[in-house]
Structure formats: structure tokens, C-alpha cells
Design an enzyme around this catalytic site. Structure first.
Site, PDB file in Angstrom:
ATOM      1  N   LYS A 212      61.068 -39.501 -39.795  1.00 31.85           N
ATOM      2  CA  LYS A 212      61.506 -40.138 -41.047  1.00 31.85           C
ATOM      3  C   LYS A 212      62.856 -40.830 -40.870  1.00 31.85           C
ATOM      4  O   LYS A 212      63.052 -41.957 -41.294  1.00 31.85           O
ATOM      5  CB  LYS A 212      61.640 -39.097 -42.178  1.00 31.85           C
ATOM      6  CG  LYS A 212      60.383 -38.339 -42.495  1.00 31.85           C
ATOM      7  CD  LYS A 212      60.593 -37.386 -43.642  1.00 31.85           C
ATOM      8  CE  LYS A 212      61.632 -36.296 -43.409  1.00 31.85           C
ATOM      9  NZ  LYS A 212      61.209 -35.217 -42.506  1.00 31.85           N
TER      10      LYS A 212
ATOM     11  N   ARG B 113      61.413 -23.886 -40.533  1.00 32.70           N
ATOM     12  CA  ARG B 113      61.395 -25.188 -41.221  1.00 32.70           C
ATOM     13  C   ARG B 113      59.971 -25.728 -41.318  1.00 32.70           C
ATOM     14  O   ARG B 113      59.588 -26.286 -42.339  1.00 32.70           O
ATOM     15  CB  ARG B 113      62.297 -26.188 -40.484  1.00 32.70           C
ATOM     16  CG  ARG B 113      63.773 -25.986 -40.838  1.00 32.70           C
ATOM     17  CD  ARG B 113      64.696 -26.530 -39.778  1.00 32.70           C
ATOM     18  NE  ARG B 113      64.573 -27.949 -39.577  1.00 32.70           N
ATOM     19  CZ  ARG B 113      65.004 -28.592 -38.478  1.00 32.70           C
ATOM     20  NH1 ARG B 113      65.571 -27.909 -37.498  1.00 32.70           N
ATOM     21  NH2 ARG B 113      64.885 -29.876 -38.386  1.00 32.70           N
TER      22      ARG B 113
ATOM     23  N   ARG C  65      71.767 -30.508 -33.191  1.00 35.05           N
ATOM     24  CA  ARG C  65      71.963 -29.950 -34.538  1.00 35.05           C
ATOM     25  C   ARG C  65      71.798 -28.440 -34.491  1.00 35.05           C
ATOM     26  O   ARG C  65      70.906 -27.933 -33.817  1.00 35.05           O
ATOM     27  CB  ARG C  65      70.904 -30.534 -35.472  1.00 35.05           C
ATOM     28  CG  ARG C  65      71.410 -31.695 -36.297  1.00 35.05           C
ATOM     29  CD  ARG C  65      70.303 -32.385 -37.034  1.00 35.05           C
ATOM     30  NE  ARG C  65      69.461 -31.499 -37.823  1.00 35.05           N
ATOM     31  CZ  ARG C  65      68.477 -31.946 -38.596  1.00 35.05           C
ATOM     32  NH1 ARG C  65      68.237 -33.238 -38.689  1.00 35.05           N
ATOM     33  NH2 ARG C  65      67.739 -31.114 -39.292  1.00 35.05           N
TER      34      ARG C  65
ATOM     35  N   ARG D 299      61.389 -32.657 -51.650  1.00 31.66           N
ATOM     36  CA  ARG D 299      60.801 -31.700 -50.717  1.00 31.66           C
ATOM     37  C   ARG D 299      60.062 -30.584 -51.441  1.00 31.66           C
ATOM     38  O   ARG D 299      59.447 -29.743 -50.794  1.00 31.66           O
ATOM     39  CB  ARG D 299      61.946 -31.055 -49.927  1.00 31.66           C
ATOM     40  CG  ARG D 299      61.944 -31.369 -48.438  1.00 31.66           C
ATOM     41  CD  ARG D 299      63.232 -30.799 -47.906  1.00 31.66           C
ATOM     42  NE  ARG D 299      63.230 -30.570 -46.505  1.00 31.66           N
ATOM     43  CZ  ARG D 299      63.784 -31.417 -45.626  1.00 31.66           C
ATOM     44  NH1 ARG D 299      64.291 -32.567 -46.026  1.00 31.66           N
ATOM     45  NH2 ARG D 299      63.803 -31.114 -44.359  1.00 31.66           N
TER      46      ARG D 299
ATOM     47  N   ARG E 149      65.831 -33.596 -29.569  1.00 29.41           N
ATOM     48  CA  ARG E 149      66.690 -34.439 -30.418  1.00 29.41           C
ATOM     49  C   ARG E 149      68.170 -34.179 -30.142  1.00 29.41           C
ATOM     50  O   ARG E 149      68.628 -33.051 -30.101  1.00 29.41           O
ATOM     51  CB  ARG E 149      66.369 -34.144 -31.885  1.00 29.41           C
ATOM     52  CG  ARG E 149      67.270 -34.867 -32.862  1.00 29.41           C
ATOM     53  CD  ARG E 149      66.641 -35.024 -34.204  1.00 29.41           C
ATOM     54  NE  ARG E 149      66.435 -33.779 -34.931  1.00 29.41           N
ATOM     55  CZ  ARG E 149      65.753 -33.700 -36.061  1.00 29.41           C
ATOM     56  NH1 ARG E 149      65.199 -34.775 -36.586  1.00 29.41           N
ATOM     57  NH2 ARG E 149      65.612 -32.548 -36.677  1.00 29.41           N
TER      58      ARG E 149
END
Ligand code: ADP
Length: 295
Positions: free
Chosen positions: A13, A175, A164, A88, A127
Site C-alpha cells: 500500500k 499483525r 521498523r 482498518r 523491508r
């Protein structure tokens, strides 16, 4: 355009939002980025959000809603926005619907990015993010040259890559579970409103970007890009002043050309076009919309 990008953590996203920002000149509103900024700034909101974020759980609806309401109240969102990571939960989606109804700015499209679970985990574990400029890279998919030799626009030095804190294995599992439980139901919510488009978000960034453009509809994207370049050409003029600066004949030509282009585009996209009235009204073929109801 007012767009929501839906999808699991790691579905792309953020990456796709940044590309749309460049192409359309409308801002990305990322609830995750806003929350991380609040945490980094040590605000009351950040303090209250941090624990949930670190555990991979959702931050309270009321906190997130307040933050989004304030962000959508800022002037740069008037020409459109890309919502990334919000809504969400069903409660957030309903609150957003009410808020946008009050602002008379209904959504144009909601795009669901579909990626299988193994690929999500792979993307999240690879990431990395530049601590200085915020640019996101992926150790597995970004070109090595971009990661190693590109310079950070903020510092002029190589990017300072960090991971992160919530991109660790245990938090990622939570998550993904929360996504399935709380966010997946939004697919049916938006499908029922005729706004949902689903794209296959496996594959490289370019390819997904092309699918996203197709899903958003080429005519709509062209109109948004034209609006972006018009603003760029005359950044100091707005509304009536810009109108007054154009000769009347040019205004008439532009108006009928826009009407023609819109009718052509909508006909191609399978929308019924009413050419009788002065301002064409459209409905999805076979789906009349009760008068006064938002799309
Ligand atoms: P991702 O999509 O990769 O999980 P985000 O950057 O969108 O990451 O969000 C990071 C974290 O911020 C989430 O795990 C959650 O704790 C919090 N968060 C972001 N958006 C919302 C939201 N709309 N409602 C509640 N919590 C949110």
C-alpha cells in the site's frame, strides 16, 4: 480522486501510494506514518499509541479517528487523497463515511491489494526504511544499485537503512491475524457500496502499479493528472481568478471538451451516461442510486 488502498501489512500500500502521489499530485494519508511521527515526536497521542503498535495490535479507533479527522481537514486534501492503512476496522470505515459525507467528498474508489501470506512475510522481513528521508527499500526486491549507491536527499550521504521495530517475526504474525479479523471484513463493506476493486498485488512494483492504474480507470487518472498540471501551471491562481484569466471562447471549448472526454471515458468504463441534461449524471449500469444517497 479520493482513494482508499486496502491490503494486509506488506501488501505494498505504501509503495503504491507514493507512486500515485507522484503521478497525481494528491497527498498520501498514511495512518501508520502519522502514528510513527507522533511516537517520534513524543506527543500524548504517540505515547498512547506506542504500546499497541509495538505489540502489532490496533491503536484505539477514537485516537486514530481524531488524527485522521485533523489530517483530512488540512487544505492539501481538498483536491483528493490516498488513504493508506485507514480505515482498518468497520467502526473506522463507518466513521470515515460519515466524515466524508459531512465534507461532501465521497470516496471514488477502494482498491484491495491481494498478496499471499508467504510473500507478505518475505516482503515485511526484507523491508528497510531510510531513517532520514523515509524512503522504503526491500532487501529482496529493490535493485541493489538503489540500495547501495543512491544518496539520501536529506543528508546527501548513503541512505541510513533501519528496520521498523514492529517488522519482527512475532509482531508480524499478530499483525496478519489482526488484519484477517478486523480489516478483511471491509472488503464486503466497500463491495456493497459498489466502490471495491481487487487487484493481484504479487509481482514487481511496476507491474502492480499498472494493474492499479487500470483498476482506478484510465479516464479518471487522466482527469486527475490534468488537474495536477493545471495547478502547477498557475499555482497562485485559484477558482474565479483562474477562470477570469481565460478568454470566454477558450472556457467554452475546454468545458465541452471535458464533457466529451468524460462521456467517452465513462461509456468505456461501462457507466451509463445521460447526455440529455446539462451536467451528465452517471450510474453504474443496472444499479440505480437513490436520489440524494452518496455513492
Ligand atoms: P502495516 O500496514 O505494515 O501493518 P502501518 O504502517 O500501516 O503498517 O501501521 C503500523 C501500526 O500502526 C499498526 O500495526 C497499528 O498498530 C497502527 N495503525 C496504523 N493504522 C491504524 C489504524 N487505522 N487503526 C489502528 N491502528 C493503526
Amino acid at each position: 480522486m479520493r482513494i482508499v488502498l486496502l491490503g494486509a501489512p506488506g501488501s505494498g500500500k505504501g509503495t503504491q501510494s507514493q507512486r500515485l502521489v507522484e503521478r497525481l499530485g494528491i497527498p498520501q494519508v498514511s495512518s501508520g506514518d502519522l502514528l510513527r511521527a507522533a511516537v517520534a515526536a513524543g506527543t500524548e497521542l504517540g505515547r498512547r499509541a506506542k504500546e499497541a503498535m509495538d505489540g502489532g495490535r490496533l491503536v484505539d479507533d477514537s485516537l486514530v479517528l481524531q488524527m485522521i479527522r485533523e489530517r483530512l481537514g488540512e487544505g492539501d486534501t481538498r483536491r483528493g487523497f490516498i488513504l493508506d492503512g485507514f480505515p482498518r476496522t468497520l467502526a473506522q470505515a463507518e466513521a470515515l463515511e460519515r466524515l466524508l459525507r459531512d465534507l461532501t467528498q465521497p470516496l471514488d474508489a477502494v482498491v484491495q491489494l491481494e498478496v499471499d501470506a508467504a510473500e507478505l512475510v518475505r516482503r515485511i522481513s526484507g523491508r528497510r526504511c531510510c531513517a532520514d528521508c523515509g524512503r522504503v527499500f526491500n532487501l529482496f526486491t529493490s535493485p541493489r544499485t538503489a540500495i547501495e549507491s543512491e544518496l539520501c536527499p536529506k543528508t546527501g550521504a548513503p541512505h541510513h537503512l533501519t528496520q521498523r521495530p514492529d517488522d519482527n517475526e512475532a509482531t508480524v504474525a499478530e499483525r496478519l491475524r489482526v488484519y484477517e479479523e478486523k480489516t478483511r471484513p471491509l472488503i464486503d463493506f466497500y463491495r456493497a457500496r459498489g466502490l471495491l476493486r481487487v487487484i493481484d498485488a504479487m509481482g514487481d512494483v511496476e507491474e502492480v502499479s499498472r494493474r492499479l492504474s487500470q483498476a482506478l480507470g484510465a479516464p479518471a487518472l487522466r482527469a486527475a493528472r490534468a488537474a495536477k498540471s493545471a495547478t502547477r501551471r498557475a499555482p497562485h491562481r485559484t477558482g474565479a481568478r483562474r477562470k477570469a484569466a481565460q478568454p470566454k471562447s477558450a472556457r467554452r471549448r475546454a468545458k465541452s471538451a471535458t464533457g466529451r472526454a468524460a462521456r467517452r471515458g465513462k461509456a468505456r468504463a461501462g457507466l451509463r451516461v445521460n447526455t440529455r441534461g446539462k451536467s451528465p449524471r452517471t450510474t453504474r449500469a443496472g444499479q440505480g442510486r437513490p436520489k440524494g444517497k452518496p455513492r
